[in-house]
Scaffold this active site. Structure first.
Site, PDB file in Angstrom:
ATOM      1  N   SER A  94      79.324  12.003 -26.182  1.00  0.00           N
ATOM      2  CA  SER A  94      79.795  10.848 -26.944  1.00  0.00           C
ATOM      3  C   SER A  94      78.921   9.635 -26.672  1.00  0.00           C
ATOM      4  O   SER A  94      78.407   9.452 -25.553  1.00  0.00           O
ATOM      5  CB  SER A  94      81.229  10.542 -26.514  1.00  0.00           C
ATOM      6  OG  SER A  94      81.632   9.276 -26.980  1.00  0.00           O
TER       7      SER A  94
ATOM      8  N   TYR B 198      88.213   9.522 -19.853  1.00  0.00           N
ATOM      9  CA  TYR B 198      87.671  10.372 -20.923  1.00  0.00           C
ATOM     10  C   TYR B 198      86.146  10.263 -20.960  1.00  0.00           C
ATOM     11  O   TYR B 198      85.432  11.261 -20.984  1.00  0.00           O
ATOM     12  CB  TYR B 198      88.270   9.955 -22.284  1.00  0.00           C
ATOM     13  CG  TYR B 198      87.416  10.392 -23.443  1.00  0.00           C
ATOM     14  CD1 TYR B 198      87.421  11.719 -23.858  1.00  0.00           C
ATOM     15  CD2 TYR B 198      86.564   9.495 -24.092  1.00  0.00           C
ATOM     16  CE1 TYR B 198      86.600  12.142 -24.888  1.00  0.00           C
ATOM     17  CE2 TYR B 198      85.746   9.906 -25.122  1.00  0.00           C
ATOM     18  CZ  TYR B 198      85.768  11.229 -25.515  1.00  0.00           C
ATOM     19  OH  TYR B 198      84.944  11.632 -26.526  1.00  0.00           O
TER      20      TYR B 198
ATOM     21  N   LYS C 200      82.782  13.044 -20.131  1.00  0.00           N
ATOM     22  CA  LYS C 200      81.582  13.314 -20.929  1.00  0.00           C
ATOM     23  C   LYS C 200      80.326  13.061 -20.089  1.00  0.00           C
ATOM     24  O   LYS C 200      79.384  13.862 -20.105  1.00  0.00           O
ATOM     25  CB  LYS C 200      81.568  12.447 -22.192  1.00  0.00           C
ATOM     26  CG  LYS C 200      82.680  12.769 -23.170  1.00  0.00           C
ATOM     27  CD  LYS C 200      82.602  14.208 -23.659  1.00  0.00           C
ATOM     28  CE  LYS C 200      83.722  14.598 -24.592  1.00  0.00           C
ATOM     29  NZ  LYS C 200      83.760  16.053 -24.865  1.00  0.00           N
TER      30      LYS C 200
HETATM   31  N1  UFG Z   1      90.686  -0.075 -34.798  1.00  0.00           N
HETATM   32  C1  UFG Z   1      91.546  -0.935 -35.436  1.00  0.00           C
HETATM   33  N2  UFG Z   1      92.787  -0.492 -35.764  1.00  0.00           N
HETATM   34  C2  UFG Z   1      93.216   0.784 -35.488  1.00  0.00           C
HETATM   35  C3  UFG Z   1      92.315   1.678 -34.830  1.00  0.00           C
HETATM   36  C4  UFG Z   1      91.056   1.202 -34.503  1.00  0.00           C
HETATM   37  O1  UFG Z   1      91.212  -2.079 -35.695  1.00  0.00           O
HETATM   38  O2  UFG Z   1      94.363   1.114 -35.816  1.00  0.00           O
HETATM   39  C5  UFG Z   1      89.325  -0.551 -34.471  1.00  0.00           C
HETATM   40  C6  UFG Z   1      88.986  -0.450 -32.993  1.00  0.00           C
HETATM   41  O3  UFG Z   1      89.501  -1.552 -32.294  1.00  0.00           O
HETATM   42  C7  UFG Z   1      87.485  -0.401 -33.046  1.00  0.00           C
HETATM   43  C8  UFG Z   1      87.199   0.371 -34.348  1.00  0.00           C
HETATM   44  O4  UFG Z   1      88.388   0.283 -35.102  1.00  0.00           O
HETATM   45  O5  UFG Z   1      86.980  -1.684 -33.181  1.00  0.00           O
HETATM   46  C9  UFG Z   1      86.855   1.812 -34.121  1.00  0.00           C
HETATM   47  O6  UFG Z   1      87.851   2.392 -33.300  1.00  0.00           O
HETATM   48  P1  UFG Z   1      88.009   3.960 -33.086  1.00  0.00           P
HETATM   49  O7  UFG Z   1      89.129   4.158 -32.118  1.00  0.00           O
HETATM   50  O8  UFG Z   1      88.093   4.653 -34.387  1.00  0.00           O
HETATM   51  O9  UFG Z   1      86.612   4.378 -32.442  1.00  0.00           O
HETATM   52  P2  UFG Z   1      85.902   3.909 -31.094  1.00  0.00           P
HETATM   53  O10 UFG Z   1      84.576   3.400 -31.501  1.00  0.00           O
HETATM   54  O11 UFG Z   1      86.733   3.034 -30.265  1.00  0.00           O
HETATM   55  O12 UFG Z   1      85.868   5.279 -30.294  1.00  0.00           O
HETATM   56  C10 UFG Z   1      85.116   6.375 -30.731  1.00  0.00           C
HETATM   57  C11 UFG Z   1      85.767   7.678 -30.316  1.00  0.00           C
HETATM   58  C12 UFG Z   1      85.818   7.810 -28.827  1.00  0.00           C
HETATM   59  C13 UFG Z   1      84.472   7.602 -28.245  1.00  0.00           C
HETATM   60  C14 UFG Z   1      83.851   6.336 -28.744  1.00  0.00           C
HETATM   61  C15 UFG Z   1      82.427   6.312 -28.306  1.00  0.00           C
HETATM   62  O13 UFG Z   1      87.073   7.747 -30.816  1.00  0.00           O
HETATM   63  O14 UFG Z   1      86.234   9.117 -28.496  1.00  0.00           O
HETATM   64  O15 UFG Z   1      83.875   6.277 -30.171  1.00  0.00           O
HETATM   65  O16 UFG Z   1      81.735   5.307 -28.826  1.00  0.00           O
HETATM   66  F1  UFG Z   1      84.541   7.547 -26.889  1.00  0.00           F
END
Ligand code: UFG
Length: 347
Positions: free
Chosen positions: A124, A148, A152
């Site tokens: 990741s 998590y 990785k």
């Molecule tokens: N977000 C919202 N509302 C929601 C869900 C998410 O605003 O209901 C925002 C988060 O705060 C973030 C963005 O959308 O700014 C993306 O969030 P995600 O949870 O979809 O993705 P992340 O980038 O946080 O995480 C993903 C994977 C993880 C991994 C990470 C590595 O889900 O498993 O990328 O970069 F570790």
């Protein structure tokens, strides 16, 4: 090649199984269905038009894993099986370390027992931690922001050491943000329970299962104040695995790392607007406080995968949203419960 796909009924795993079969390889699914539905096997078989070999097995069980390897004698392994909820990993770190590392250890034992040499690991972008952009594969200042993420990072390190000491060849695949679904609408992301990630949350709002999208933070130093990520279509991501395994079969390199992303950033609000175009209506949004641990903006350096694997992510953010919406509409209550029509193989 015969390719054992751990977690092959899961979101990225099921798409990879389909793309493997369509590229002329022979996938073998091993899954304990802890975060997937067995009926995904039916869907995969419907798309590829023939039976797929599958096992219901817990890959933390080394003896069972070795029996599967001795029976199947795969040429390669693609290892998706693992827990992946960042927040849950903070609350239950032992569960994450135990599962995500023991599955990896069992698979290596299975490979050694059966003479399998090629291993692609589902890593990741989270391993870049707080490293500065650009995120290139040479970055040495890796870290993680959650247990998590450490599973990785540890997996990468363990596999690198094993590859250096044995004839096992390892691809470390650092995914950015996989979203979207197969264009058939038959498989896709089907989180059990309340989604943690943005795209499933948007899809829930679009179908009315969730009243409102909470956007976590609108005061980041980004053009519209919301976080920027590199979303890539899951079918493109699946294709990258095939390119990586084929590359490993042709190169005598112990370990190679590839970022898998588009190289472009999209903000939370841009993704919401793209989804509104796909579903044809406005989505209610409310700004909420920042989510702890979120970085403001990052995306992949995607040149190495392009230059070495000949792989580029082809599908657009609009494709990602259209395919997610299509899958949602066909499966408003998620994938069916129950058992698949085809019988599992016995380890
Ligand atoms: N977000 C919202 N509302 C929601 C869900 C998410 O605003 O209901 C925002 C988060 O705060 C973030 C963005 O959308 O700014 C993306 O969030 P995600 O949870 O979809 O993705 P992340 O980038 O946080 O995480 C993903 C994977 C993880 C991994 C990470 C590595 O889900 O498993 O990328 O970069 F570790």
């Amino acid at each position: 090649m015969k390719v054992l796909v751990s977690g092959g009924a899961g979101y990225i795993g099921s798409h990879t199984v389909v793309q493997l079969a369509e590229a002329g390889h022979e996938p073998v699914i091993v899954d304990n269905f802890s975060n997937s539905k067995p009926t995904v096997i039916d869907r995969v078989e419907q798309i590829i038009g023939h039976h797929v070999t599958w096992y219901r097995a817990d890959l933390t069980d080394r003896a069972v894993t070795e029996r599967i390897f001795l029976r199947e004698r795969p040429d390669a392994v693609i290892h998706f099986a693992g827990f992946k909820a960042v927040g849950e990993s903070v609350a239950e770190p032992l569960k994450y370390y135990e599962n995500n590392l023991n599955t990896t250890f069992s698979l290596i034992h299975g490979m050694q027992a059966s003479g399998c040499r090629l291993f692609a690991f589902s890593s990741s972008a989270t391993v870049y931690g707080m490293a500065p952009l650009p995120f290139t594969e040479e970055e040495t200042d890796l870290s993680a922001l959650s247990p998590y993420g450490y599973t990785k990072l540890a997996g990468e390190r363990i596999l690198t050491d094993i590859a250096a000491a044995t004839d096992i060849r390892v691809a470390l695949l650092r995914y950015f943000n996989p979203v979207g679904a197969h264009p058939s609408g038959l498989i896709g992301e089907n989180p059990l329970g309340i989604p943690n990630n943005l795209m499933p949350a948007i899809a829930n709002v679009a179908t009315g299962r969730q009243d409102m999208l909470h956007v976590f933070g609108n005061d980041y130093p980004t053009p519209d104040g919301t976080c920027v990520r590199d979303y890539l279509h899951v079918v493109d991501l699946a294709d990258a695995h095939i390119a990586a395994v084929e590359w490993l079969s042709e190169h005598d390199v112990a370990t190679r790392i590839w970022n898998l992303g588009t190289g472009r950033g999209t903000s939370v609000l841009e993704l919401v607007h793209a989804f509104e175009r796909a579903c044809g209506h406005k989505l209610p949004v409310e700004f909420a406080p920042r989510r702890p641990g979120d970085r403001d903006a990052y995306w992949a350096s995607a040149e190495r995968a392009r230059d070495e694997l000949g792989w580029v992510a082809k599908r657009s953010v609009d494709d990602m949203c259209a395919d997610t919406w299509h899958c949602q509409q066909g499966n408003p209550d998620g994938f069916p419960n129950g058992e698949p029509a085809s019988q599992p193989s016995q380890a």
